[in-house]
Design a protein around this motif. Structure first.
Motif, PDB file in Angstrom:
ATOM      1  N   LEU A   7      98.950 -28.161  92.285  1.00 15.35           N
ATOM      2  CA  LEU A   7      99.159 -26.858  92.918  1.00 15.35           C
ATOM      3  C   LEU A   7      99.938 -27.032  94.215  1.00 15.35           C
ATOM      4  CD1 LEU A   7      98.669 -23.799  93.318  1.00 15.35           C
ATOM      5  CD2 LEU A   7      96.465 -24.394  94.333  1.00 15.35           C
ATOM      6  N   LEU A   8      99.515 -27.955  95.041  1.00 14.06           N
ATOM      7  CA  LEU A   8     100.186 -28.189  96.318  1.00 14.06           C
ATOM      8  C   LEU A   8     101.628 -28.630  96.101  1.00 14.06           C
ATOM      9  CD1 LEU A   8     100.031 -28.316  99.381  1.00 14.06           C
ATOM     10  CD2 LEU A   8      99.080 -30.601  99.190  1.00 14.06           C
ATOM     11  N   VAL A  49      93.406 -24.268 104.252  1.00 19.28           N
ATOM     12  CA  VAL A  49      93.500 -23.699 102.901  1.00 19.28           C
ATOM     13  C   VAL A  49      93.157 -24.745 101.840  1.00 19.28           C
ATOM     14  CG1 VAL A  49      95.079 -22.704 101.195  1.00 19.28           C
ATOM     15  CG2 VAL A  49      95.160 -21.923 103.582  1.00 19.28           C
ATOM     16  N   PHE A  50      93.846 -25.872 101.834  1.00 25.10           N
ATOM     17  CA  PHE A  50      93.613 -26.870 100.788  1.00 25.10           C
ATOM     18  C   PHE A  50      92.344 -27.679 101.036  1.00 25.10           C
ATOM     19  CE2 PHE A  50      97.633 -25.558  99.260  1.00 25.10           C
ATOM     20  CZ  PHE A  50      97.548 -25.771  97.896  1.00 25.10           C
ATOM     21  N   VAL A 103      96.923 -19.606  93.477  1.00 27.26           N
ATOM     22  CA  VAL A 103      95.632 -20.071  93.998  1.00 27.26           C
ATOM     23  C   VAL A 103      94.495 -19.442  93.201  1.00 27.26           C
ATOM     24  CG1 VAL A 103      94.120 -20.089  96.029  1.00 27.26           C
ATOM     25  CG2 VAL A 103      96.565 -20.610  96.277  1.00 27.26           C
ATOM     26  N   GLU A 104      94.617 -18.174  92.858  1.00 29.83           N
ATOM     27  CA  GLU A 104      93.575 -17.508  92.074  1.00 29.83           C
ATOM     28  C   GLU A 104      93.389 -18.164  90.712  1.00 29.83           C
ATOM     29  OE1 GLU A 104      93.396 -12.930  93.707  1.00 29.83           O
ATOM     30  OE2 GLU A 104      94.927 -13.426  92.215  1.00 29.83           O
ATOM     31  N   ASN A 105      94.468 -18.653  90.112  1.00 34.10           N
ATOM     32  CA  ASN A 105      94.337 -19.358  88.830  1.00 34.10           C
ATOM     33  C   ASN A 105      93.458 -20.595  88.970  1.00 34.10           C
ATOM     34  OD1 ASN A 105      95.872 -17.547  87.353  1.00 34.10           O
ATOM     35  ND2 ASN A 105      97.760 -18.692  87.631  1.00 34.10           N
ATOM     36  N   VAL A 106      93.704 -21.375  90.006  1.00 30.12           N
ATOM     37  CA  VAL A 106      92.926 -22.594  90.233  1.00 30.12           C
ATOM     38  C   VAL A 106      91.480 -22.232  90.591  1.00 30.12           C
ATOM     39  CG1 VAL A 106      92.669 -24.598  91.744  1.00 30.12           C
ATOM     40  CG2 VAL A 106      94.917 -24.006  90.850  1.00 30.12           C
ATOM     41  N   VAL A 107      91.322 -21.302  91.511  1.00 28.34           N
ATOM     42  CA  VAL A 107      89.979 -20.903  91.934  1.00 28.34           C
ATOM     43  C   VAL A 107      89.225 -20.277  90.768  1.00 28.34           C
ATOM     44  CG1 VAL A 107      88.671 -19.379  93.483  1.00 28.34           C
ATOM     45  CG2 VAL A 107      90.630 -20.667  94.356  1.00 28.34           C
ATOM     46  N   GLY A 108      89.921 -19.528  89.925  1.00 30.49           N
ATOM     47  CA  GLY A 108      89.278 -18.933  88.755  1.00 30.49           C
ATOM     48  C   GLY A 108      88.703 -19.986  87.819  1.00 30.49           C
ATOM     49  N   GLU A 109      89.439 -21.069  87.633  1.00 28.14           N
ATOM     50  CA  GLU A 109      88.929 -22.165  86.799  1.00 28.14           C
ATOM     51  C   GLU A 109      87.700 -22.802  87.431  1.00 28.14           C
ATOM     52  OE1 GLU A 109      91.672 -25.077  85.174  1.00 28.14           O
ATOM     53  OE2 GLU A 109      93.326 -23.667  85.502  1.00 28.14           O
TER      54      GLU A 109
END
Length: 154
Positions: A7-8, A49-50, A103-109
């Motif tokens: 992601l980063l 953030v990260f 970010v929402e995709n990663v956080v959603g997982e």
């Protein structure tokens, strides 16, 4: 599990700049909460953030491992991670739309995995340790969930 490094690495310069702005704001807040000498040595926010995403990822990984990497994990550490998740949500709300989506995709997982390894008890377990949960404060869904497998030290 989502890869935060991917992601980063995949952020555009504009998205990276947006993260940098959020991190600079957080750094200033953290410095203001410290004494002058400690503040002078802080060059990056502890809860950037990260950094927050990595903390949430670590909690999910520890839970998935049935806490094997932890000799013990205190309930207050868990409560701190729920506060970290609050901070992630605050960051997401302040991001430009495209970055927010990534970010929402990663956080959603991560959240999906978290839901699988926890159960919603309406906050009954955590209300024993948290005044804001006990008071029935308007909290996000993760505050009403306890791990299905409680770690040593809970």
């Amino acid at each position: 599990m989502p890869d935060l490094d991917d992601l980063l690495a995949g952020l555009t310069p504009k998205e990276r700049a947006a993260v940098d702005v959020l991190d600079a704001q957080r750094l200033e807040l953290e410095r203001n909460r410290m004494g002058p000498s400690a503040a002078a040595t802080l060059t990056a926010p502890i809860h950037g953030v990260f950094a927050r995403l990595r903390m949430w990822d670590r909690l999910v990984r520890d839970m998935a491992d049935h806490w094997a990497a932890c000799d013990r994990y205190l309930v207050h550490e868990y409560l701190n991670m729920l506060a970290v998740r609050d901070g992630i949500e605050q960051n997401i709300e302040r991001m430009p739309p495209r970055l927010r989506g990534k970010v929402e995709n990663v956080v959603g997982e991560l959240d999906g995995r978290f839901r699988e390894m926890t159960e919603d008890d309406g906050g009954a377990e955590l209300s024993r340790y948290s005044k804001k949960v006990a008071a029935g404060a308007d909290l996000s869904w993760w505050w009403t969930r306890k791990p299905k497998v409680l770690p040593n030290g809970w």
